[in-house]
Design a protein around this motif. Structure first.
Motif, mmCIF file in Angstrom:
data_model
loop_
_atom_site.group_PDB
_atom_site.id
_atom_site.type_symbol
_atom_site.label_atom_id
_atom_site.label_comp_id
_atom_site.label_asym_id
_atom_site.label_seq_id
_atom_site.Cartn_x
_atom_site.Cartn_y
_atom_site.Cartn_z
ATOM 1 N N GLY A 14 0.804 -1.219 0.000
ATOM 2 C CA GLY A 14 0.000 0.000 0.000
ATOM 3 C C GLY A 14 0.834 1.265 0.000
ATOM 4 O O GLY A 14 0.519 2.236 -0.696
ATOM 5 N N VAL A 15 1.923 1.278 0.767
ATOM 6 C CA VAL A 15 2.804 2.450 0.839
ATOM 7 C C VAL A 15 3.421 2.747 -0.531
ATOM 8 O O VAL A 15 3.441 3.896 -0.986
ATOM 9 N N VAL A 16 3.905 1.710 -1.190
ATOM 10 C CA VAL A 16 4.518 1.883 -2.525
ATOM 11 C C VAL A 16 3.490 2.453 -3.507
ATOM 12 O O VAL A 16 3.770 3.410 -4.241
ATOM 13 N N GLY A 17 2.284 1.889 -3.493
ATOM 14 C CA GLY A 17 1.232 2.352 -4.393
ATOM 15 C C GLY A 17 0.796 3.775 -4.096
ATOM 16 O O GLY A 17 0.564 4.572 -5.010
ATOM 17 N N ALA A 18 0.694 4.121 -2.804
ATOM 18 C CA ALA A 18 0.238 5.456 -2.403
ATOM 19 C C ALA A 18 1.198 6.551 -2.853
ATOM 20 O O ALA A 18 0.779 7.602 -3.348
ATOM 21 N N VAL A 19 2.486 6.316 -2.676
ATOM 22 C CA VAL A 19 3.491 7.313 -3.056
ATOM 23 C C VAL A 19 3.484 7.532 -4.566
ATOM 24 O O VAL A 19 3.532 8.669 -5.048
ATOM 25 N N MET A 20 3.396 6.448 -5.329
ATOM 26 C CA MET A 20 3.402 6.558 -6.789
ATOM 27 C C MET A 20 2.141 7.238 -7.323
ATOM 28 O O MET A 20 2.196 8.000 -8.284
ATOM 29 N N GLY A 21 1.006 6.974 -6.704
ATOM 30 C CA GLY A 21 -0.262 7.497 -7.221
ATOM 31 C C GLY A 21 -0.702 8.828 -6.656
ATOM 32 O O GLY A 21 -1.720 9.381 -7.083
ATOM 33 N N SER A 22 0.061 9.388 -5.706
ATOM 34 C CA SER A 22 -0.372 10.601 -4.999
ATOM 35 C C SER A 22 -0.690 11.809 -5.903
ATOM 36 O O SER A 22 -1.715 12.474 -5.712
ATOM 37 N N PRO A 23 0.150 12.142 -6.905
ATOM 38 C CA PRO A 23 -0.173 13.303 -7.752
ATOM 39 C C PRO A 23 -1.513 13.162 -8.488
ATOM 40 O O PRO A 23 -2.265 14.130 -8.620
ATOM 41 N N ILE A 24 -1.806 11.953 -8.961
ATOM 42 C CA ILE A 24 -3.065 11.732 -9.675
ATOM 43 C C ILE A 24 -4.246 11.819 -8.714
ATOM 44 O O ILE A 24 -5.305 12.363 -9.051
ATOM 45 N N TYR A 25 -4.066 11.316 -7.495
ATOM 46 C CA TYR A 25 -5.148 11.379 -6.497
ATOM 47 C C TYR A 25 -5.420 12.828 -6.106
ATOM 48 O O TYR A 25 -6.571 13.218 -5.869
ATOM 49 N N LEU A 26 -4.372 13.640 -6.036
ATOM 50 C CA LEU A 26 -4.516 15.072 -5.737
ATOM 51 C C LEU A 26 -5.420 15.736 -6.770
ATOM 52 O O LEU A 26 -6.384 16.437 -6.424
ATOM 53 N N VAL A 27 -5.137 15.500 -8.042
ATOM 54 C CA VAL A 27 -5.918 16.087 -9.136
ATOM 55 C C VAL A 27 -7.345 15.539 -9.134
ATOM 56 O O VAL A 27 -8.311 16.281 -9.329
ATOM 57 N N LYS A 28 -7.490 14.243 -8.904
ATOM 58 C CA LYS A 28 -8.817 13.617 -8.864
ATOM 59 C C LYS A 28 -9.693 14.262 -7.791
ATOM 60 O O LYS A 28 -10.865 14.569 -8.027
ATOM 61 N N THR A 29 -9.121 14.504 -6.620
ATOM 62 C CA THR A 29 -9.860 15.131 -5.518
ATOM 63 C C THR A 29 -10.296 16.542 -5.895
ATOM 64 O O THR A 29 -11.433 16.951 -5.643
ATOM 65 N N HIS A 30 -9.389 17.317 -6.500
ATOM 66 C CA HIS A 30 -9.722 18.679 -6.931
ATOM 67 C C HIS A 30 -10.888 18.672 -7.923
ATOM 68 O O HIS A 30 -11.832 19.460 -7.793
ATOM 69 N N LEU A 31 -10.818 17.794 -8.910
ATOM 70 C CA LEU A 31 -11.847 17.759 -9.958
ATOM 71 C C LEU A 31 -13.197 17.294 -9.405
ATOM 72 O O LEU A 31 -14.247 17.813 -9.796
ATOM 73 N N GLN A 32 -13.179 16.326 -8.492
ATOM 74 C CA GLN A 32 -14.436 15.799 -7.957
ATOM 75 C C GLN A 32 -15.098 16.755 -6.979
ATOM 76 O O GLN A 32 -16.314 16.703 -6.799
#
Length: 298
Positions: A112-130
């Motif tokens: 989970g830690v490895v996945g979270a660090v790699m995906g963080s920028p996309i999750y940031l943008v997803k949260t803003h858009l939603q």
């Protein structure tokens, strides 16, 4: 191939559950740092929120953030589930041929830690858009992004490469706790269902049943971290990229608890289950079935 199969499985689940992710995000931002009764309630519950967003913004509003959502699911869950599949196939999570609860929890958290660090920028943008909404039903800080690419470029230009990883301090505990809960309970539940001989060992119903059990545990364990994560990602920032509402994970957690009580940390619990429940069930089911399908070609 483990990574690709994991990513495809997560994307398949995302297409169905993204509208509930929009609802969950809005409900978690509603009444941010305000005591109950001191703010206007636009979304009374998950069903009312779904209806309100659909009525005001249409079907497009309910699928906001789908593109970054798919990218996030493919890369984050591709890495997370793919890593776990490799750890599982190496025999690490088993002791004397049985699933070891501690080892599966540790393996799930690490993946989970490895996945979270790699995906963080996309999750940031997803949260803003939603969170972006028509003014009549808007909650939380409102960014003005025109899409995923525009958002990534704007954040990079204004705050540099580190700005893209803003909020990752919450993403790591969020995904590691959720991943540990999800994968450990899924492996243990699958073994339990097989032992009880409720269904044939190779039946797709085994994975489906295990996913349903796992989803309940995931939602209860993950929701407080999910609320904090959503708020840290969506908060307004100054010209230096520093958050104007929270300093970090601990600050957001304590402020939310102090201002809104324990219920504040479980805001959007119903929406979380309706989103995380089906997503957990579908992604784990697709993941398990795709791995079984691919097994003869290894």
């Amino acid at each position: 191939m483990d990574f690709v199969l994991s990513g495809v499985a997560a994307c398949g689940a995302c297409v169905f559950t993204n509208p509930l992710e929009v609802v969950k995000t809005r409900m978690q931002l509603q009444g941010e740092l305000k005591s109950r009764g001191s703010y206007h309630v636009y979304y009374r519950n998950v069903f009312h929120a779904f209806y309100t967003i659909g009525k005001v913004e249409g079907l497009v509003g309910l699928q906001k953030g789908l593109v970054p959502g798919l990218y996030y699911q493919f890369f984050m869950n591709g890495v997370r589930l793919g890593s776990y599949a490799i750890i599982e196939s190496s025999g690490y999570i088993h002791t004397n041929g049985r699933v070891n609860a501690v080892k599966t929890t540790v393996a799930g958290a690490m993946a989970g830690v490895v996945g979270a660090v790699m995906g963080s920028p996309i999750y940031l943008v997803k949260t803003h858009l939603q969170s972006q909404a028509t003014s009549s039903i808007a909650v939380g800080h409102q960014y003005k992004h025109q899409g995923m690419t525009h958002a990534l470029v704007a954040i990079y230009r204004n705050h540099g490469i580190l700005g893209l990883w803003r909020g990752s301090s919450a993403a790591v505990p969020r995904v590691s706790v959720g991943s540990a809960a999800q994968l450990s309970t899924f492996s243990s539940s699958k073994e339990l269902v097989i032992d009880l001989q409720v269904f044939p060992a190779n039946s797709w119903l085994v994975a489906l049943s295990a996913g349903m059990i796992s989803s309940v545990v995931v939602v209860l364990a993950m929701t407080p971290f999910d609320v904090v994560s959503t708020r840290l990602y969506n908060q307004p920032v100054d010209h230096l990229g520093k958050g104007q509402l929270y300093k970090g994970f601990t600050d957001c957690f304590s402020k939310t608890l102090k201002k809104e009580g324990l219920t504040g940390l479980y805001k959007g619990l119903g929406a979380s289950y309706f989103r995380l429940g089906p997503h957990t069930i579908l992604s784990l089911f697709f993941w398990d079935e795709l791995r079984k399908f691919y097994q003869p070609f290894r």
